[in-house]
Design an enzyme around this catalytic site. Structure first.
Site, PDB file in Angstrom:
ATOM      1  N   GLY A 143      19.436  -7.805  33.341  1.00  0.00           N
ATOM      2  CA  GLY A 143      20.518  -8.055  32.234  1.00  0.00           C
ATOM      3  C   GLY A 143      20.061  -8.876  31.304  1.00  0.00           C
ATOM      4  O   GLY A 143      20.517  -8.653  30.094  1.00  0.00           O
ATOM      5  N   GLU A 174       0.837   3.639   9.996  1.00  0.00           N
ATOM      6  CA  GLU A 174      -0.612   3.966   9.853  1.00  0.00           C
ATOM      7  C   GLU A 174      -1.096   5.162  10.595  1.00  0.00           C
ATOM      8  O   GLU A 174      -2.079   4.923  11.149  1.00  0.00           O
ATOM      9  CB  GLU A 174      -1.275   2.573   9.886  1.00  0.00           C
ATOM     10  CG  GLU A 174      -0.724   1.496   8.993  1.00  0.00           C
ATOM     11  CD  GLU A 174      -1.530   0.373   8.692  1.00  0.00           C
ATOM     12  OE1 GLU A 174      -2.970   0.447   8.979  1.00  0.00           O
ATOM     13  OE2 GLU A 174      -1.196  -0.573   8.271  1.00  0.00           O
ATOM     14  N   PHE A 209       0.963  -1.140   0.149  1.00  0.00           N
ATOM     15  CA  PHE A 209       0.029  -0.101   0.124  1.00  0.00           C
ATOM     16  C   PHE A 209       0.871   1.073  -0.112  1.00  0.00           C
ATOM     17  O   PHE A 209       1.650   1.475   0.862  1.00  0.00           O
ATOM     18  CB  PHE A 209      -0.875  -0.051   1.237  1.00  0.00           C
ATOM     19  CG  PHE A 209      -1.695   1.158   1.527  1.00  0.00           C
ATOM     20  CD1 PHE A 209      -3.123   1.069   0.713  1.00  0.00           C
ATOM     21  CD2 PHE A 209      -1.500   2.144   2.188  1.00  0.00           C
ATOM     22  CE1 PHE A 209      -3.976   1.972   0.848  1.00  0.00           C
ATOM     23  CE2 PHE A 209      -2.373   3.044   2.354  1.00  0.00           C
ATOM     24  CZ  PHE A 209      -3.783   2.995   1.930  1.00  0.00           C
ATOM     25  N   ILE A 232       7.667   1.764   2.319  1.00  0.00           N
ATOM     26  CA  ILE A 232       6.637   0.815   1.834  1.00  0.00           C
ATOM     27  C   ILE A 232       7.109  -0.327   2.453  1.00  0.00           C
ATOM     28  O   ILE A 232       7.946  -0.997   2.087  1.00  0.00           O
ATOM     29  CB  ILE A 232       6.434   1.035   0.483  1.00  0.00           C
ATOM     30  CG1 ILE A 232       6.296   2.323  -0.178  1.00  0.00           C
ATOM     31  CG2 ILE A 232       5.437   0.023  -0.193  1.00  0.00           C
ATOM     32  CD1 ILE A 232       5.144   2.975   0.536  1.00  0.00           C
TER      33      ILE A 232
END
Ligand code: CAA
Length: 379
Positions: A340, A363, A123, A157
């Site tokens: 640790g 987003e 997207f 992307i």
């Protein structure tokens, strides 16, 4: 009001949990260290139906509800948030956007392959100068006969180099501002499309984040999604659902870190007893569990609203805002509980802490979620 999962929900959750334990856990530290994409694992996730969970079975999807999807996202994210972001983008942004707004021909040609995970989608909204300010798109698509000529650069992307199909947002009429933005389906192999540099990231290092360059890429008119000018609305609506997936990812990162901390606190002894018997640790575990439960309720509510066909834009922004904060808080505390050992890779929690940070950024940053929520409150 019913807080019970159905039998189907539990079966999906258990299948995802089982897959994450048996297929994703092994090698997750190496994939993170070497920034290696989980190719084999994503392929199997496709075969098991995790890459197109909510898509109608007539387009090869799983036909499941959003609640099932968030349960699966949580389980995958507990173990490997790099795999889950790939899953989230393919399900929520690419498959959902195509199924909701694509033409029948686009669904036949693209959605059917994406829903099975045979190919992966990406997207493409963000640009070097258009991240939060998504209306400032500089990528252009100029109509030239039966094609648009696509020019520009996209940044950050997800699935950038592994995808075959890209949903690209571009300006078709700069004079009209966000109403001049359109959305297109672009194929990886088209001339003029180049995958740029891979980002060397703090977290989700196994995911594949790239810049993309488009130079006079010929996009057929029939690959436009919706009308010209619909692209910004398309992106915003798609992201409303995407935020549910990322909220579920944040929830999974938090609950993964919490489960590791709980188990560790029962084994690790200090001052003559397991550290879980010390109040300092008990208070941390109680805070973690409470925050996770609150985040889970917001995530499930946003998924439920979407399944009921009700408005979920504010609910998904709230879920993402809160769950990502919880992911950050809980993972920092998980490292502290481990002392640790928490600071070294072998115990997983330092990776989860690094992975958590991105859920407050992609987003839409936390600040963007607050803009979405406050605009709704003040409307
Ligand atoms: N849902 C539906 N429509 C919305 C919307 C929403 N959440 N937010 C805005 N819109 C609509 C508005 O109604 C308006 O439409 P009309 O003009 O028709 O009324 C139009 O979009 C413009 O809205 P605004 O005037 O509010 O625009 P703005 O510029 O002031 O702000 C914004 C909009 C909310 C800040 C938006 O730019 C935004 O969400 N930015 C963040 C973008 C983002 O999330 N990027 C993520 C990249 S994708 C990614 O990260 C994927 C990945 O790889 C994991």
């Amino acid at each position: 009001m019913n807080f019970q999962y159905s039998e189907e929900h539990l079966a999906v959750r258990d299948a995802a949990r089982d897959f994450a334990q048996t297929e994703l856990l092994d090698g997750v530290i190496e994939r993170d260290t070497e920034a290696k994409f989980p190719y084999e694992q994503i392929k199997k996730m496709g075969e098991l139906g995790f890459m197109g969970m909510m898509v109608d079975p007539k387009y090869n999807g799983g036909g499941m509800d959003t609640v099932s999807y968030v349960l699966a996202m949580e389980e995958i994210s507990k173990i490997d948030a790099s795999a889950s972001v790939s899953m989230s983008v393919n399900n929520s942004l690419v498959c959902w956007g195509l199924e909701k707004y694509g033409t029948e021909a686009q669904k036949e040609k693209y959605l059917k392959k994406l829903a099975t995970g045979e190919v992966i989608g990406a997207f493409c909204l963000s640009e070097p100068e258009a991240g939060s300010d998504a209306t400032s798109q500089k990528t252009t698509a100029e109509l030239d006969g039966n094609y648009y000529l696509l020019n520009g650069t996209k940044n950050w992307i997800t699935n950038g180099n592994t995808a075959s199909i890209y949903l690209v947002i571009a300006q078709t009429d700069p004079a009209k501002g966000h109403k001049g933005i359109s959305a297109f389906i672009v194929e990886r192999e088209w001339e003029g499309f180049v995958v740029g540099k891979k980002e060397d990231k703090l977290g989700i290092r196994g995911s594949d984040t790239h810049s993309l360059m488009f130079t006079d890429v010929k996009v057929p008119v029939e690959n436009r999604i919706g009308e010209e000018g619909f692209g910004f609305r398309f992106a915003m609506e798609t992201l409303n659902g995407g935020r549910i997936g990322i909220a579920a990812q944040a929830l999974g990162i938090a609950s993964g870190a919490y489960e590791l901390s709980l188990a560790y606190s029962k084994e690790r002894k200090a001052f003559g007893k397991p550290i879980s018997q010390h109040q300092a640790i008990q208070f941390k575990l109680a805070d973690m569990a409470t925050q996770i439960e609150a985040a889970r309720l917001l995530v499930l509510k946003s998924a439920w609203l979407k399944d009921q066909g009700k408005d979920y834009a504010d609910a998904s922004a709230m879920a993402k805002l809160y769950a990502s904060e919880v992911a950050m808080n809980v993972t920092v505390e998980a490292v502290q509980v481990h002392g640790g050992y928490g600071y070294v890779k072998e115990y997983h929690v330092e990776r989860l802490m690094r992975d958590a940070k991105i859920t407050q950024i992609y987003e839409g940053t936390s600040e963007i979620q607050k803009i979405v929520i406050s605009r709704s409150i003040l409307r």
